[in-house]
Design a protein around this motif. Sequence first.
Motif, mmCIF file in Angstrom:
data_model
loop_
_atom_site.group_PDB
_atom_site.id
_atom_site.type_symbol
_atom_site.label_atom_id
_atom_site.label_comp_id
_atom_site.label_asym_id
_atom_site.label_seq_id
_atom_site.Cartn_x
_atom_site.Cartn_y
_atom_site.Cartn_z
ATOM 1 N N SER A 85 0.866 -1.176 0.000
ATOM 2 C CA SER A 85 0.000 0.000 0.000
ATOM 3 C C SER A 85 0.904 1.229 0.000
ATOM 4 N N ALA A 86 0.849 1.969 -1.087
ATOM 5 C CA ALA A 86 1.593 3.236 -1.140
ATOM 6 C C ALA A 86 0.972 4.207 -0.148
ATOM 7 N N LYS A 87 -0.318 4.057 0.062
ATOM 8 C CA LYS A 87 -1.031 4.946 0.976
ATOM 9 C C LYS A 87 -0.576 4.741 2.423
ATOM 10 N N ASP A 88 -0.571 3.498 2.871
ATOM 11 C CA ASP A 88 -0.190 3.199 4.254
ATOM 12 C C ASP A 88 1.288 2.873 4.423
ATOM 13 N N ALA A 89 2.035 2.946 3.345
ATOM 14 C CA ALA A 89 3.474 2.640 3.363
ATOM 15 C C ALA A 89 3.749 1.170 3.658
ATOM 16 N N GLU A 90 2.775 0.327 3.449
ATOM 17 C CA GLU A 90 2.988 -1.080 3.762
ATOM 18 C C GLU A 90 3.811 -1.781 2.673
ATOM 19 N N ASN A 91 4.896 -2.393 3.110
ATOM 20 C CA ASN A 91 5.790 -3.166 2.236
ATOM 21 C C ASN A 91 6.501 -2.356 1.154
ATOM 22 N N VAL A 92 6.449 -1.049 1.214
ATOM 23 C CA VAL A 92 7.072 -0.255 0.156
ATOM 24 C C VAL A 92 8.597 -0.206 0.330
ATOM 25 N N ASP A 93 9.062 0.132 1.531
ATOM 26 C CA ASP A 93 10.509 0.106 1.769
ATOM 27 C C ASP A 93 11.058 -1.300 1.581
ATOM 28 N N ILE A 94 10.297 -2.271 2.065
ATOM 29 C CA ILE A 94 10.733 -3.670 1.940
ATOM 30 C C ILE A 94 10.960 -4.029 0.479
ATOM 31 N N LEU A 95 10.058 -3.600 -0.371
ATOM 32 C CA LEU A 95 10.178 -3.873 -1.799
ATOM 33 C C LEU A 95 11.492 -3.334 -2.362
ATOM 34 N N PHE A 96 11.758 -2.062 -2.141
ATOM 35 C CA PHE A 96 12.944 -1.461 -2.755
ATOM 36 C C PHE A 96 14.243 -1.936 -2.089
ATOM 37 N N TYR A 97 14.213 -2.135 -0.776
ATOM 38 C CA TYR A 97 15.408 -2.649 -0.103
ATOM 39 C C TYR A 97 15.703 -4.085 -0.532
ATOM 40 N N ASP A 98 14.670 -4.861 -0.728
ATOM 41 C CA ASP A 98 14.832 -6.233 -1.182
ATOM 42 C C ASP A 98 15.496 -6.257 -2.564
ATOM 43 N N ILE A 99 15.049 -5.388 -3.432
ATOM 44 C CA ILE A 99 15.635 -5.285 -4.767
ATOM 45 C C ILE A 99 17.110 -4.880 -4.655
ATOM 46 N N ALA A 100 17.370 -3.859 -3.862
ATOM 47 C CA ALA A 100 18.757 -3.396 -3.700
ATOM 48 C C ALA A 100 19.641 -4.514 -3.166
ATOM 49 N N MET A 101 19.106 -5.284 -2.243
ATOM 50 C CA MET A 101 19.878 -6.388 -1.664
ATOM 51 C C MET A 101 20.168 -7.471 -2.697
ATOM 52 N N GLU A 102 19.145 -7.837 -3.447
ATOM 53 C CA GLU A 102 19.324 -8.862 -4.486
ATOM 54 C C GLU A 102 20.335 -8.414 -5.541
ATOM 55 N N LEU A 103 20.255 -7.153 -5.923
ATOM 56 C CA LEU A 103 21.142 -6.661 -6.983
ATOM 57 C C LEU A 103 22.587 -6.566 -6.499
ATOM 58 N N THR A 104 22.787 -6.174 -5.246
ATOM 59 C CA THR A 104 24.170 -6.081 -4.758
ATOM 60 C C THR A 104 24.785 -7.467 -4.587
ATOM 61 N N LYS A 105 23.938 -8.447 -4.281
ATOM 62 C CA LYS A 105 24.422 -9.830 -4.175
ATOM 63 C C LYS A 105 25.101 -10.284 -5.464
ATOM 64 N N ASP A 106 24.479 -9.909 -6.593
ATOM 65 C CA ASP A 106 24.955 -10.354 -7.902
ATOM 66 C C ASP A 106 25.987 -9.407 -8.513
ATOM 67 N N ALA A 107 26.193 -8.255 -7.894
ATOM 68 C CA ALA A 107 27.049 -7.229 -8.530
ATOM 69 C C ALA A 107 28.535 -7.565 -8.385
#
Length: 172
Positions: free
Chosen positions: A150-172
């Motif tokens: 929920s962009a409105k309630d901020a639910e899982n939004v940071d988790i989404l982008f941090y998860d992506i950043a984590m996955e990408l740095t793993k492979d970098a």
Amino acid sequence: MEDYKYLFKIVLIGDAGVGKTCLVRRFTQGLFPPGQAATIGVDFMIKTVEIDGERVKLQIWDTAGQEKFRSITQSYYRAANALILVYDVCSQATFDSLPQWISDIESFAKHKVLAYLVGNKIDQINSREVPSYIGKQWADRFEMRFLETSAKDAENVDILFYDIAMELTKDA
Ligand code: GDP
Ligand code: MG
């Protein structure tokens, strides 16, 4: 000069109105703009996060209107280190569009690109049309990661982008 170890491009796709701009705004600015204020005049927003002590710069590309015509260019997909395909859990129609978006990913994005399927607007509990397990089934079938937000309630939004950043740095 800003210092960072990694730079990644994240690209959002999905039908108009599903909340892509609001998700980006929520993550980069901590805001949920009221009404139609969601339109941003730039094609991307930047946020630098820290992963395992390293600065990771995220360049987040938001489609500005082109999604209405599904005319998002090949180069836009090609440049993506990660893709976020968004639908609205309160709109079956936006879920029914997924095959076309997935076909665009398969045609234009890097092979085996990191891809997330995101069902947004879960704050609207009484209007939900797409159950979680259906979204999850789809994501599994196309080897995408799955989150509901929920962009409105901020639910899982940071988790989404941090998860992506984590996955990408793993492979970098
Ligand atoms: P886009 O076309 O995919 O970029 O969608 P927008 O970010 O412009 O959002 C479209 C509409 O959905 C706007 O009226 C937003 O206020 C609303 N919206 C976006 N995210 C949410 C959410 O998480 N919950 C609710 N209730 N409304 C949302
Ligand atoms: Mg938008």
